[in-house]
Design a protein around this motif. Structure first.
Motif, mmCIF file in Angstrom:
data_model
loop_
_atom_site.group_PDB
_atom_site.id
_atom_site.type_symbol
_atom_site.label_atom_id
_atom_site.label_comp_id
_atom_site.label_asym_id
_atom_site.label_seq_id
_atom_site.Cartn_x
_atom_site.Cartn_y
_atom_site.Cartn_z
ATOM 1 N N GLY A 7 0.804 -1.221 0.000
ATOM 2 C CA GLY A 7 0.000 0.000 0.000
ATOM 3 C C GLY A 7 0.834 1.266 0.000
ATOM 4 N N LEU A 8 0.312 2.286 -0.650
ATOM 5 C CA LEU A 8 1.006 3.565 -0.799
ATOM 6 C C LEU A 8 1.223 4.268 0.540
ATOM 7 C CD1 LEU A 8 2.164 5.800 -2.593
ATOM 8 C CD2 LEU A 8 -0.174 6.639 -2.946
ATOM 9 N N GLU A 9 0.238 4.126 1.429
ATOM 10 C CA GLU A 9 0.332 4.817 2.722
ATOM 11 C C GLU A 9 1.600 4.420 3.477
ATOM 12 O OE1 GLU A 9 -2.254 5.297 6.820
ATOM 13 O OE2 GLU A 9 -3.278 4.469 5.046
ATOM 14 N N TYR A 10 1.932 3.128 3.429
ATOM 15 C CA TYR A 10 3.146 2.648 4.115
ATOM 16 C C TYR A 10 4.399 3.283 3.495
ATOM 17 C CZ TYR A 10 6.872 -0.430 5.690
ATOM 18 O OH TYR A 10 8.050 -0.911 6.224
ATOM 19 N N ALA A 11 4.442 3.322 2.161
ATOM 20 C CA ALA A 11 5.603 3.908 1.473
ATOM 21 C C ALA A 11 5.775 5.376 1.854
ATOM 22 C CB ALA A 11 5.441 3.765 -0.037
ATOM 23 N N LEU A 12 4.670 6.120 1.869
ATOM 24 C CA LEU A 12 4.732 7.545 2.215
ATOM 25 C C LEU A 12 5.187 7.736 3.662
ATOM 26 C CD1 LEU A 12 1.429 8.758 0.483
ATOM 27 C CD2 LEU A 12 3.778 9.097 -0.321
ATOM 28 N N GLN A 13 4.755 6.843 4.542
ATOM 29 C CA GLN A 13 5.151 6.901 5.955
ATOM 30 C C GLN A 13 6.661 6.676 6.097
ATOM 31 O OE1 GLN A 13 2.949 7.619 8.655
ATOM 32 N NE2 GLN A 13 4.958 7.947 9.564
ATOM 33 N N GLN A 14 7.182 5.716 5.326
ATOM 34 C CA GLN A 14 8.621 5.426 5.365
ATOM 35 C C GLN A 14 9.432 6.640 4.879
ATOM 36 O OE1 GLN A 14 9.849 2.584 6.875
ATOM 37 N NE2 GLN A 14 7.664 2.518 7.293
ATOM 38 N N ASP A 15 8.930 7.286 3.840
ATOM 39 C CA ASP A 15 9.614 8.486 3.343
ATOM 40 C C ASP A 15 9.583 9.599 4.384
ATOM 41 O OD1 ASP A 15 10.434 7.495 0.873
ATOM 42 O OD2 ASP A 15 8.532 7.982 -0.087
ATOM 43 N N GLN A 16 8.454 9.717 5.072
ATOM 44 C CA GLN A 16 8.315 10.746 6.111
ATOM 45 C C GLN A 16 9.349 10.533 7.218
ATOM 46 O OE1 GLN A 16 6.184 13.249 5.578
ATOM 47 N NE2 GLN A 16 7.118 14.221 7.344
ATOM 48 N N ASN A 17 9.604 9.260 7.543
ATOM 49 C CA ASN A 17 10.529 8.921 8.642
ATOM 50 C C ASN A 17 11.996 8.850 8.205
ATOM 51 O OD1 ASN A 17 8.259 8.675 10.224
ATOM 52 N ND2 ASN A 17 8.113 6.449 10.002
ATOM 53 N N ASP A 18 12.252 9.021 6.917
ATOM 54 C CA ASP A 18 13.605 8.854 6.373
ATOM 55 C C ASP A 18 14.457 10.093 6.664
ATOM 56 O OD1 ASP A 18 15.871 8.358 4.866
ATOM 57 O OD2 ASP A 18 14.902 8.841 2.949
ATOM 58 N N GLY A 324 27.808 10.402 4.655
ATOM 59 C CA GLY A 324 28.589 9.248 5.113
ATOM 60 C C GLY A 324 28.075 7.959 4.501
ATOM 61 N N ILE A 325 28.979 7.084 4.114
ATOM 62 C CA ILE A 325 28.616 5.846 3.416
ATOM 63 C C ILE A 325 27.809 4.905 4.321
ATOM 64 C CG2 ILE A 325 30.773 4.598 3.910
ATOM 65 C CD1 ILE A 325 28.981 4.585 0.488
ATOM 66 N N LYS A 326 28.023 4.989 5.633
ATOM 67 C CA LYS A 326 27.290 4.097 6.547
ATOM 68 C C LYS A 326 25.787 4.400 6.533
ATOM 69 C CE LYS A 326 30.667 2.416 9.895
ATOM 70 N NZ LYS A 326 30.748 1.134 9.201
ATOM 71 N N LYS A 327 25.436 5.675 6.643
ATOM 72 C CA LYS A 327 24.015 6.050 6.626
ATOM 73 C C LYS A 327 23.381 5.716 5.280
ATOM 74 C CE LYS A 327 23.543 9.608 10.151
ATOM 75 N NZ LYS A 327 23.320 11.030 10.429
ATOM 76 N N LEU A 328 24.147 5.930 4.224
ATOM 77 C CA LEU A 328 23.619 5.633 2.887
ATOM 78 C C LEU A 328 23.327 4.152 2.725
ATOM 79 C CD1 LEU A 328 25.741 7.872 0.503
ATOM 80 C CD2 LEU A 328 23.271 7.930 0.815
ATOM 81 N N THR A 329 24.261 3.308 3.175
ATOM 82 C CA THR A 329 24.045 1.864 3.012
ATOM 83 C C THR A 329 22.940 1.349 3.937
ATOM 84 O OG1 THR A 329 25.959 1.450 4.452
ATOM 85 C CG2 THR A 329 26.339 1.327 2.091
ATOM 86 N N GLN A 330 22.759 1.989 5.092
ATOM 87 C CA GLN A 330 21.650 1.603 5.979
ATOM 88 C C GLN A 330 20.313 1.837 5.282
ATOM 89 O OE1 GLN A 330 22.244 3.885 9.569
ATOM 90 N NE2 GLN A 330 23.862 2.525 10.328
ATOM 91 N N LYS A 331 20.155 3.024 4.691
ATOM 92 C CA LYS A 331 18.907 3.315 3.976
ATOM 93 C C LYS A 331 18.783 2.394 2.754
ATOM 94 C CE LYS A 331 16.289 6.611 1.240
ATOM 95 N NZ LYS A 331 16.152 7.976 0.687
ATOM 96 N N SER A 332 19.895 2.192 2.070
ATOM 97 C CA SER A 332 19.898 1.370 0.855
ATOM 98 C C SER A 332 19.365 -0.032 1.143
ATOM 99 C CB SER A 332 21.318 1.292 0.297
ATOM 100 O OG SER A 332 21.358 0.466 -0.838
ATOM 101 N N LYS A 333 19.827 -0.619 2.240
ATOM 102 C CA LYS A 333 19.400 -1.983 2.579
ATOM 103 C C LYS A 333 17.897 -2.044 2.840
ATOM 104 C CE LYS A 333 23.857 -3.721 4.124
ATOM 105 N NZ LYS A 333 24.750 -4.006 5.235
ATOM 106 N N LYS A 334 17.391 -1.029 3.514
ATOM 107 C CA LYS A 334 15.954 -1.006 3.820
ATOM 108 C C LYS A 334 15.125 -0.785 2.549
ATOM 109 C CE LYS A 334 12.589 0.853 7.057
ATOM 110 N NZ LYS A 334 12.272 1.822 8.110
ATOM 111 N N LEU A 335 15.573 0.166 1.730
ATOM 112 C CA LEU A 335 14.857 0.502 0.502
ATOM 113 C C LEU A 335 14.836 -0.680 -0.471
ATOM 114 C CD1 LEU A 335 13.512 3.016 -0.842
ATOM 115 C CD2 LEU A 335 15.749 3.594 -1.783
#
Length: 423
Positions: A7-18, A324-335
């Motif tokens: 659902g779109l709502e979940y995706a938008l929520q994840q972006d809000q928290n990113d 920083g590469i650490k924060k980028l890879t953390q988001k990358s793994k989740k995305l």
């Protein structure tokens, strides 16, 4: 990860928290003819342009216009040492020490320069091992090195292949090759992240294995730099090369990067091609001195660097330095895991992912196979506003890049794909 939701709502929520969500706004996102943003999933081919790039390049154009040759010393960012402005940031991105890193040349040129130094064939030990589906440029380069040294490029090339009906490579098979032929192999040269499958190799494991059998070990990290934590220093690899126009967003055909492990930093007996930019900086302009080798990766430079290209790299590296590469890879793994979750909802009888399931064995790219599909599927996806990448025979590569892609992007991509498959 099982806590994802449809659902779109979940995706938008994840972006809000990113916490990295604001970075999307500092990139130019391509638009369609109606002015709608396209879903851009090909940062693994060409990264998007940071909005600040124009200012960085314009600064050098302005200094060139106003100062002419004096810009080498008088520009706001003097051109003579300009490559040094990139070194620390690039070292941070690839997990290396500053003495081990240089931005210079282009990718395949750097690969050749590294092989001049680290491919040291003898009559008995002359073979080069690569992965069977290496990026074509790597294959062409190592074959030409074999021919250059007087060897047969078919006899001298050893391919690490996947097993029958598999796409991914196994380390046990690499070990078997080395046990059987290690004494004949001079160089192991592997793509750090395979361009086709997205498999991220254990660089340290491969290096230790290669060194155990007396081989030099290098990596082409074109699909790894800016995408995964490469930890090149800790890997122990002899060398690595990468481009900067994919995940490092430096513009089409921009300069490349090179890593030479610090244990080689002061070894002036290593064979290499040289030029005046690898000569001692203090006496470089005396012109008539005998060659005096610079230490570290800088000692592999040849020519003075193209400043306009370096300015674009600097614009992007400043962003990487900030995040920083650490924060980028953390988001990358989740995305990417979220992307995987949505694709799997479509059913494996229709579509499957050939990229490793383990997030530690991949970057952000997922390589998707659709049963019985051909390039017309990719064409329909493009028409629907998704910029992805088709690779023969039947793979669509998609890379949700954490700096500028969103969970909403991923959601809409999968919805468009679903709609096309249901036609």
């Amino acid at each position: 990860m099982s806590d994802f939701k449809s659902g779109l709502e979940y995706a938008l929520q994840q972006d809000q928290n990113d916490e990295l969500k604001s970075y999307r706004n500092i990139f130019h996102i391509p638009k369609d003819t109606d002015g709608n943003e396209l879903i851009y999933m090909t940062g693994n081919s060409l990264g998007l342009q940071p909005k600040q790039t124009k200012d960085y390049v314009n600064q050098e154009l302005e200094d060139w216009a106003n100062l002419g040759v004096e810009g080498h010393t008088e520009a706001k960012n003097p051109w003579l040492p300009y490559h040094e402005f990139l070194t620390q940031s690039m070292a941070n991105v690839v997990g290396a020490k500053p003495i081990e890193v240089i931005v210079m040349n282009t990718l395949t040129a750097n690969l050749h320069f590294m092989m001049v130094s680290f491919y040291q064939p003898t009559e008995k030990r002359f073979k080069i091992l690569i992965e069977s589906d290496a990026f074509p440029s790597d294959k062409y380069a190592v074959e030409s090195q074999l021919r250059h040294h007087g060897f047969d490029d078919k006899e001298g090339l050893i391919l690490w292949k996947p097993r029958k009906n598999e796409e991914l490579l196994r380390y046990e098979d690499l070990e078997t090759i080395l046990k059987e032929q290690g004494g004949e192999i001079a160089l192991i040269m592997i793509g750090g992240v395979n361009y086709y499958t997205g498999q991220y190799f254990d660089l340290k494991r491969i290096t230790e294995l290669g060194h155990k059998f007396g081989c030099k070990v290098g990596f082409d990290c074109a699909h790894g730099a800016g995408n995964v934590e490469l930890n090149l220093h800790d890997s122990g690899a002899d060398f690595a090369v990468w481009c900067t126009y994919k995940y490092l967003n430096s513009g089409p055909g921009s300069l490349a990067g090179c890593f030479v492990h610090e244990r080689h930093a002061h070894n002036k007996t290593l064979n290499r091609f040289t030029g005046w930019w690898s000569h001692n900086k203090q006496t470089r302009f005396n012109m008539r001195d005998e060659f005096d080798q610079l230490s570290g990766a800088e000692g592999w430079q040849l020519s003075n660097p193209p400043i306009l290209s370096m300015a674009a790299i600097r614009a992007s590296l400043d962003l990487f330095n900030e995040v920083g590469i650490k924060k980028l890879t953390q988001k990358s793994k989740k995305l990417t895991s979220y992307f995987e979750f949505l694709i799997n909802q479509l059913g494996e009888d229709v579509i499957r992912i050939i990229t490793p399931k383990n997030p530690a064995e991949r970057g952000c790219q997922l390589s998707i196979q659709v049963i019985n599909a051909d390039k017309s599927l990719h064409d329909k996806l493009t028409k629907a506003g998704v910029i992805s990448d088709w690779r023969e025979p039947d793979v669509i590569r998609c890379a949700p890049v954490p700096l500028y892609n969103s969970f909403e992007d991923v959601y809409h991509l999968v919805e468009k794909l679903k709609s096309i498959l249901n036609e």
